[in-house]
Design an enzyme around this catalytic site. Structure first.
Site, short mmCIF file in Angstrom:
data_model
loop_
_atom_site.label_atom_id
_atom_site.label_comp_id
_atom_site.label_asym_id
_atom_site.label_seq_id
_atom_site.Cartn_x
_atom_site.Cartn_y
_atom_site.Cartn_z
CB CYS C 222 -0.86 -0.03 1.26
SG CYS C 222 -1.53 1.57 1.72
NE ARG C 316 10.09 -13.07 -8.28
CZ ARG C 316 9.65 -13.93 -9.19
NH1 ARG C 316 9.16 -15.10 -8.81
NH2 ARG C 316 9.69 -13.65 -10.47
#
Lengths: 387, 387, 387, 387
Positions: C222, C316
């Site tokens: 975020c 990832r």
């Protein structure tokens, strides 16, 4: 204002040079108007910067060049220069070994004793070229080496150990150096250090010091804080010791300079040290990067390598320009390590300080350059660590 | 609230943009309801963002595009654009050299003098395309270049040096620029800076400034703090200077905008600057990443490269999209550097601020994004530095 | 206690989860004695952890497994699952593109509209397997999707936007969602967020919320804080919102849980959130690492990719084990991301907290894990960044 | 002085060893004058350092060497040494597996039960060589193993768990170890830990502890803080627990040593721990680097690998010298990890502390070595991470 570390243990917060910044006031000056002259041991110099008594920083050639350029360099009488007549192969060797061999090599090289005739020779080589000669020794050898150096024409003697005090307790049967007596006997001014407190500064001044070296634990090539846990962040140390200088001046009328020594790398560091109250600075690694420096692009700690507790670290600093470029420019680098005099004059101009005494009064703010995520990213990019 | 650095040396704590965050209140807005209009020098603009007067950021094309898109760009009259008629090969050269050659090249390129006819030409090229023309110069050349620029149709003049003051002490026999006189003589509004304090802002406003540039020392491409030790973290600087603007407005009824300049990279930085009290911002590096930018993916400091004290640093910022994408979107990147207007409107919506005046009043918290171990790991992974 | 940012601008210091630690008291418990049960929307669960409504975290399979294991998962009605009947090739595509193509791809994939029949289908798939169904939507689509979801058997509805408020100002002619009315109309409990303040929590509780999601700006996936400058460190946000819950409970007798959402990665983060006052947590990235997770080892932000202002970042995260290992162990990793229930029970045992209510009362200290030089070295070694 | 985390949640600031430094006073000593003797469990030792009861640190050979050199080593009765008669292939295996296989391997190796005859054998091997035998166990096995160890000639027993308390609540039907009863029954002194608070220290002292291990959460090979959120920075923990020792001494006349355990790596860390009030330290990783250490250059956490919640981390620490070099020099490294006794004596000399009791009184300052940009650059260069 005391901080509670835990029950029954309080501390105060000390500040480092990296944690402060200088704030411009209402006036600015043209840098050419800024006057950077200072005096130490009765000698006036244009540049308030002294090169550290380190193997990789000062040899005869560097001492002479620094003197010619308006600064000072101190030759280490406990180092390579007074142990070996021909230092070139020694310095080549130091520069050539790997990190793991370094400590062992230094222990071996320092097993060679200091030779009185080499002390005399080095001082005379400097004086013969018309330069100011400064030499340093640890307290253990100060009486012996100091006498030889003074006789050879040395101008200022630096008595330097990691931590100096007027009350040193020696093992039974041995005698500590009496600093007051030493100052009285020495025919030349004696600068002393290092210390970090108001009290010790006052004691050293009362003992007759002609200058005080301030700084324990903050230096790049000094691992006191890691190995011994000992140190005081430099901004606080300078301010405290400068307060002792001021009080001593009020009591005696004698103004003795305070020299910030350790952990200073850029022009900004020098400016901030003076703003905290220093009269001058002693620096090593920026000069180790001069092409004239004996270190061949390396820099290592001054503490005499001990067979039991080595403390110096060797850092590859590289070679970035001439000593003239580093001290007086023109700058060939934009990272604050070239043209230190120009940086000081420009900073003084920016801050409206006409003299070093005014520079000691500029506004300081606490402004930690904390590494935020954005800055790490940016810094990593600059370092080529990211993509 | 004073902090004790050491005996006799006190300081206050200053805060950077990275150390604060904005807290939503009780109301939210649809971003489309947020009104971002502001006024500078009598000109109303939708976007409170000005592109810095830097070689790699603003040329004629960029100034025109920025004006068309609702913002402003300032052309540097002391830079490449007014020294060379054909800047393309010059900019190619700057982009092609290695880090070690950069400073030397810049010193050589800036040895070419500024040509009055090129000042005139650049301003006219901008005006001929119907755009707003803003031009900047240092105080040393302000009278000469300012007159030419105004005559050529320049709309706003930016008088900019690292640190500006109304009281500048020049070397004997030389005269400093009188800022009040300069503002009176100039037929167009004069924006001035940079400064960081309440007092200097008030003096510049009294001298007739049409805008104040706030920021010394915090910028990515500005190394004042490293080289000179000088700087004030931007959140504190903005708040102090905005207080002077408010007091000047109360006394005179004139509302003069405060422009945060330096160290701002993302939409969040812009939002936080306004929340600290700024009316607008000046940014360089985010625009240097536009495909229309003259810098070819590089960005370097504005301070005229000095033969004695170079201070700018060149950073490879890359090219990430069009100037339209950067200013108004659609965003092609999610790191806060695209669609700056959209970010501002969304932030205002989130915080319930209908206008920039309301945005200046939102709640601020001190929230240092300290790098904890976890974050370094995470950041290192994102940077591809770990496994 | 106000901090002076500058003249006329004050702020308070807010604290993050990374800056605190929990201190053992006089009693310890066997972890098996620790009771972790909580209740949300009338449903009792053993594990106070909810999986975030994110594309890479929760699909039907994950929702079912989470429910079976004693936790909860929320399916995102604005996401991939309700736009595409066959999500496998879509998720493969998201996992396969490069960083530079990601934002563009997401914008393209989200151009496909949400289909009511897929909302119904996903909820029924979950219910048909005997699991608890939770679904989320943004305020814009809440009335439409909420009705369909409730009709299909959904148990708890999550109304979620970056920042929620009871007073949202829409553009002229448009109407904002009335949260109180929405809660009244919805036949199932409505959890709402995100918010970070005492006042907004109280307003949402008065509007009828069955749970409050707390967290703006602190999350790994975020970027609100970078893009918008908006955020509040999570420890402070949780404590403030929990105080509103307590006051609402005193006034009404209704106890509504506070759920910390954002930036929580390890078992320690979960424990610290509860110690700050949370009743439960919502986490995303730790579950994105499950082999059952739809994200194929990737994790990306929930905010609907906007064609003008994309805000999510794809990270990832890798695949480290089964959802059972992550939630209930046995742990196959020792970094705090496996066996989250075991970590919570062990932490409660260590701290002597028999229930979550007691865990909310344990002693907290401010203990920033500042990165000292030694730790950087050590961390760099662990990351394989040194020699 | 309470910090407001949020409404209704207050905390105090706790300090870590990395955040403090020691300040020289008015007196200095020759290191040879510094007396480092201390007493634990009625046994006097020259060096106040104990090697941790960890698989990779202490086996019979290490315990003997440490005893001969003036220190102490503790053998872990819950570890590899008492599960396997021939540990060499086991330790080879641990050193050979990859990071991902480590946790699984440890779980498998610890499935092998501890054998009473091996407890007896290890203690006798140490005693037969004339050394001091110290052995440790968790509370769960303390009664059983403690009796065997004492019968075999063990000198001091260490009762150690991550967090110890006198009031442990066991699952229904089970019984917790009564610490007071255990101390009374054991024929040899019992050192207990770990704890971090004044209250628990006092309770353990009243229960009959012969020494207190202080430290939860700060250690390099201990991930309590990440996994459980539990921990207290060590400077605060030591000061608090030392205050309990002092109060207990005032009340009873019994002086029981406080041993700082966790997160200590360099000589400086040891010196700072004593300055905070510790009588001695327990360290692991510095000894894991000895060529005699069983870990083959690796170091891993002591907490018995749990099939549900593994917490130890394995770190490659390398092999840097003999245990004699590490403890008494001569140092072959200059990073503070060799000649720990020499470092302590030199630090005491520098600080003017003649005894450990005086060392507990030296001046402490809060001096966070925040990573500024310059230091990251410098550090990155030293690590070979830059160019």
């Amino acid at each position: 204002m005391d901080i509670q570390i835990g029950r029954g243990k309080t501390a105060r917060r000390a500040y480092g040079i990296d944690e402060i910044a200088l704030v411009p006031g209402n006036i600015t000056l043209d840098p050419n108007v800024a006057d950077t002259y200072w005096e130490i041991g009765g000698i006036q110099r244009e540049i308030p910067i002294i090169a550290s008594a380190m193997d990789g920083v000062v040899d005869v050639e560097m001492a002479v060049r620094l003197s010619e350029l308006g600064a000072l360099g101190v030759i280490n009488l406990d180092g390579i220069q007074t142990r070996y007549a021909d230092t070139a192969p020694i310095l080549d060797k130091i520069a050539s070994v790997g990190v793991t061999e370094f400590v062992g090599l230094m222990q071996q090289l320092y097993a060679e004793p200091v030779k009185p005739e080499l002390i005399q020779k080095r001082i005379r080589e400097i004086k013969d070229r018309g330069a100011i000669a400064c030499a340093s020794s640890t307290p253990a050898n100060a009486e012996k080496y100091g006498e030889i150096a003074a006789a050879a024409g040395c101008d200022i003697f630096f008595l330097q150990s990691t931590v100096v005090s007027t009350t040193h307790i020696a093992p039974e049967g041995l005698q500590s150096l009496n600093l007051e007596e030493f100052c009285r006997k020495m025919p030349i001014p004696v600068v002393m250090g290092n210390c970090v407190t108001y009290e010790v500064t006052l004691q050293l001044l009362n003992a007759g010091a002609a200058g005080i070296l301030v700084g324990i634990g903050p230096g790049a090539a000094c691992t006191s804080r890691g190995v011994l846990g000992v140190g005081l962040p430099q901004a606080t140390a300078i301010a405290d010791c400068a307060a002792a200088r001021n009080d001593f001046f009020k009591q005696t009328g004698k103004y003795v300079p305070i020299i910030a020594d350790g952990g200073l790398i850029t022009g900004g560091d020098i400016c901030k040290s003076i703003a905290c109250g220093a009269d001058g600075v002693m620096i090593g690694s920026p000069f180790a990067r001069a092409k004239e420096a004996p270190g061949r692009g390396f820099h290592w700690g001054m503490a005499t390598p001990s067979p039991v507790l080595p403390r110096g670290t060797r850092i590859r600093v590289g070679t970035t320009g001439s000593i003239e470029q580093i001290l007086r420019g023109p700058a060939g680098l934009d990272d604050g390590t070239h043209n230190l005099l120009g940086a000081l004059k420009t900073s003084m101009g920016t801050l409206g300080a006409k003299t070093l005494k005014e520079m000691q009064q500029v506004e300081v703010v606490v402004a930690p350059s904390l590494l935020t995520e954005g800055k790490v990213y940016q810094k990593a990019q600059q370092l080529g660590m990211g993509k």
